[in-house]
Design a protein around this motif. Structure first.
Motif, short mmCIF file in Angstrom:
data_model
loop_
_atom_site.label_atom_id
_atom_site.label_comp_id
_atom_site.label_asym_id
_atom_site.label_seq_id
_atom_site.Cartn_x
_atom_site.Cartn_y
_atom_site.Cartn_z
N VAL A 28 15.58 0.00 1.65
CA VAL A 28 14.68 -0.69 0.93
C VAL A 28 15.04 -0.33 -0.45
O VAL A 28 15.28 0.50 -1.04
N PRO A 35 12.30 -7.33 -4.20
CA PRO A 35 12.37 -6.42 -3.43
C PRO A 35 13.20 -6.76 -2.06
O PRO A 35 13.21 -8.10 -1.77
N VAL A 37 15.37 -5.47 1.74
CA VAL A 37 15.13 -4.63 2.87
C VAL A 37 16.22 -5.08 3.83
O VAL A 37 16.28 -6.12 4.35
N PRO A 39 17.84 -3.53 7.91
CA PRO A 39 18.01 -2.47 8.92
C PRO A 39 19.49 -2.00 9.13
O PRO A 39 20.59 -2.76 9.04
N ALA A 70 14.52 3.66 -0.90
CA ALA A 70 13.80 4.31 0.05
C ALA A 70 14.35 3.96 1.45
O ALA A 70 15.03 2.80 1.56
N GLU A 72 13.46 3.92 5.34
CA GLU A 72 11.97 4.11 6.59
C GLU A 72 12.74 4.02 7.90
O GLU A 72 13.48 3.25 8.16
N ASP A 74 10.61 4.08 11.73
CA ASP A 74 9.48 4.24 12.48
C ASP A 74 9.53 4.23 14.05
O ASP A 74 10.68 3.93 14.59
N SER A 85 5.64 6.62 10.99
CA SER A 85 6.78 6.29 10.06
C SER A 85 7.05 7.38 8.99
O SER A 85 6.24 8.19 8.91
N VAL A 87 9.38 8.09 5.65
CA VAL A 87 10.12 7.41 4.44
C VAL A 87 10.83 8.44 3.43
O VAL A 87 10.09 9.55 3.21
N VAL B 24 4.88 -5.85 14.84
CA VAL B 24 4.73 -5.11 13.70
C VAL B 24 5.78 -5.34 12.70
O VAL B 24 6.85 -5.64 13.16
N ARG B 26 7.17 -4.34 8.39
CA ARG B 26 7.34 -3.45 7.32
C ARG B 26 7.05 -4.35 5.85
O ARG B 26 7.83 -5.00 5.63
N VAL B 28 7.38 -4.29 2.14
CA VAL B 28 8.31 -3.45 1.02
C VAL B 28 7.71 -3.95 -0.50
O VAL B 28 7.41 -5.20 -0.65
N MET B 34 8.59 2.86 -7.89
CA MET B 34 9.37 3.28 -6.98
C MET B 34 9.21 2.28 -5.67
O MET B 34 8.43 1.86 -5.44
N PRO B 35 10.24 2.44 -5.15
CA PRO B 35 10.48 1.39 -3.68
C PRO B 35 9.79 1.99 -2.74
O PRO B 35 9.54 3.28 -2.51
N ALA B 36 8.76 1.37 -2.10
CA ALA B 36 7.64 1.73 -1.20
C ALA B 36 7.95 0.76 0.13
O ALA B 36 8.02 -0.24 -0.13
N VAL B 37 7.46 1.49 1.10
CA VAL B 37 7.53 0.65 2.41
C VAL B 37 6.65 1.24 3.46
O VAL B 37 6.50 2.40 3.64
N LEU B 38 6.05 0.24 4.25
CA LEU B 38 4.75 0.60 5.19
C LEU B 38 4.86 -0.20 6.23
O LEU B 38 4.79 -1.45 6.08
N PRO B 39 4.81 0.25 7.59
CA PRO B 39 4.68 -0.46 8.74
C PRO B 39 3.37 -0.91 9.01
O PRO B 39 2.42 -0.07 8.80
N VAL B 68 5.02 -9.97 -5.87
CA VAL B 68 6.06 -10.44 -5.08
C VAL B 68 6.64 -9.15 -3.96
O VAL B 68 7.02 -8.17 -4.56
N VAL B 69 6.45 -9.52 -2.85
CA VAL B 69 6.73 -8.48 -1.73
C VAL B 69 7.68 -8.83 -0.66
O VAL B 69 7.97 -10.25 -0.88
N ALA B 70 8.39 -8.16 -0.10
CA ALA B 70 9.10 -8.47 1.13
C ALA B 70 8.56 -8.11 2.35
O ALA B 70 7.77 -7.01 2.24
N GLU B 72 9.33 -7.22 6.31
CA GLU B 72 10.55 -7.10 7.29
C GLU B 72 10.08 -7.06 8.59
O GLU B 72 9.49 -6.07 8.95
N ASP B 74 12.32 -6.62 12.55
CA ASP B 74 13.50 -6.68 13.29
C ASP B 74 13.21 -6.10 14.77
O ASP B 74 12.25 -5.79 15.21
N THR B 89 9.93 -13.23 1.82
CA THR B 89 9.61 -12.81 0.66
C THR B 89 8.81 -13.76 -0.13
O THR B 89 9.11 -15.13 -0.11
#
Lengths: 150, 150
Positions: A28, A35, A37, A39, A70, A72, A74, A85, A87, B24, B26, B28, B34-39, B68-70, B72, B74, B89
């Motif tokens: 990330v 932003p 990201v 894989p 970052a 990530e 999971d 997950s 990070v 699911v 993620r 971003v 700071m860059p942050a990411v969460l599933p 504005v977020v991304a 993701e 995969d 995005t």
């Protein structure tokens, strides 16, 4: 721990142990102030640093070399609504030291898409955070409980 | 398409079709610079917008509402070194319109961790990009080829 929101925080050791079980994570970063990201496969170094291997002339390397990123990973079981997950957040840098490059060429990650000139990128494990979704804990059984308590 | 780097770009329609296959993704975003990411689990709206459902008072909502977020998704088969990733995005916003909330409470995503007050967050599909790793195409067989050409 946040017993009321269905999630539990994981400690650093547990985070690194879980990360080591999966071959692919997501880097990330920021690209053109947006932003971004992607894989990628990775390996963990002995100190918890994340190691990537990619083409030296890639847009990814240009975007992340010297930047805080970052990374990530999971593993979520949607049917059971359970999983974890992790990070790793820290500065990314292309490995330039010849001895270190030599070491990583033996022990580091293998590139899935071989390039003529590839480089190793190291992400320092300045911050390692993780959480497990334990809302589905009774369904998920022993494994997740072990991961959370471990 | 980049025939020489092992990846192929996917079109918007193909991207949305692939995203619809996974439960699911993620999110971003930026947290404290700071860059942050969460599933999170999600659903796709008819126009390709990403729909999340989360606690109204969550740190996630505070961080992404209006930003504005991304997002993701995969599906990567490490053994075969093949798979795809798609990123949407765009601007994220809490859904405030009562009629829209009512519609989403019937058709939108279900929260895995029920909260007393939850909200829907909509991520506009301003940019939808995806790529397939086709280096392992002959190993991966028909499915990935269909995804790439589809």
């Amino acid at each position: 721990m946040y017993p009321n929101d269905g999630f539990r925080e994981l400690g650093r050791t547990e985070c690194l142990r879980l990360m080591a079980e999966v071959p692919v994570g997501r880097i990330v970063y920021t690209r053109r102030a947006m932003p971004a990201v992607l894989p990628v496969n990775f390996a963990l170094d002995g100190d918890g640093a994340v190691l990537l291997r990619t083409a030296a002339d890639s847009a990814l390397v240009r975007a992340i070399d010297g930047a805080v990123v970052a990374f990530e990973t999971d593993d979520v079981d949607a049917a059971r609504r359970a999983g974890w997950s992790v990070v790793v957040t820290g500065r990314a840098a292309v490995v330039t030291d010849p001895a270190e490059r030599e070491r990583l060429s033996r022990t580091g990650p293998v590139s899935w898409v071989p390039a003529r000139h590839d480089v190793f990128v190291r992400i320092e494990p300045e911050l390692v955070t993780g959480r497990a979704l334990v809302g589905g804990r009774t369904l998920y059984g022993v494994d997740l409980a072990a991961a959370v308590e471990g």
